[in-house]
Design an enzyme around this catalytic site. Structure first.
Site, short mmCIF file in Angstrom:
data_model
loop_
_atom_site.label_atom_id
_atom_site.label_comp_id
_atom_site.label_asym_id
_atom_site.label_seq_id
_atom_site.Cartn_x
_atom_site.Cartn_y
_atom_site.Cartn_z
N HIS A 103 0.84 -1.19 0.00
CA HIS A 103 0.00 0.00 0.00
C HIS A 103 0.88 1.23 0.00
CE1 HIS A 103 0.63 -1.55 4.07
NE2 HIS A 103 0.73 -0.29 4.49
N HIS A 105 1.18 4.87 1.13
CA HIS A 105 0.64 5.90 2.02
C HIS A 105 0.77 7.23 1.28
CE1 HIS A 105 0.73 3.78 6.01
NE2 HIS A 105 1.63 3.05 5.41
#
Ligand code: 5GP
Length: 123
Positions: A103, A105
């Protein structure tokens, strides 16, 4: 290569648990981080389970590049693109990774400072 196991992010993709979804297409999902570290803090994830940066394969090039395009689009939608933002991906224990589904950020809405690896800014 790590096992491609389901995480809490699979449940978010499948809408088994709620999230504030900001963008979705066939490859990626962007949603607000539950524990924001900046006025704007969202995550961009691939729908494909890729546990860590170390597991990104040649065939994932399009997906990983796409995560950055989604990050920029959502940042634009949220009004932080021009001022700028930080886009970071943590890897494994020393990188501070806690969810083993890659992922990005995306943090913004204030100057993010430097260096990014202090306790205060741990993301
Ligand atoms: P990591 O530490 O792996 O780089 O980042 C994981 C991020 O996922 C953390 O910033 C954490 O706040 C966020 N997170 C963990 N669980 C959930 C959840 O259930 N919903 C949302 N929206 N974010 C989550």
């Amino acid at each position: 290569m790590s096992e491609a196991q389901e995480t809490i992010f699979t449940k978010i993709i499948n809408r088994e648990i709620p999230a504030e979804v900001l963008y979705e297409d066939e490859l990626a999902l962007a949603f607000k981080d539950i524990n924001p570290q900046a006025p704007v803090h969202f995550l961009v994830i691939p729908k494909k389970i890729i546990p860590t940066i170390n597991d990104i394969a040649e065939e994932d090039r399009e997906i990983v590049g796409h995560l950055y395009r989604v990050a920029a689009k959502v940042a634009q939608d949220l009004g932080v693109a021009a001022d700028g933002y930080r886009a970071v991906m943590n890897c494994n224990e020393h990188g501070g990774q806690t969810v083993y589904h890659i992922h990005l950020h995306v943090l913004g809405g204030k100057p993010m400072g430097w260096p990014p690896y202090t306790e205060k800014l741990k993301v």
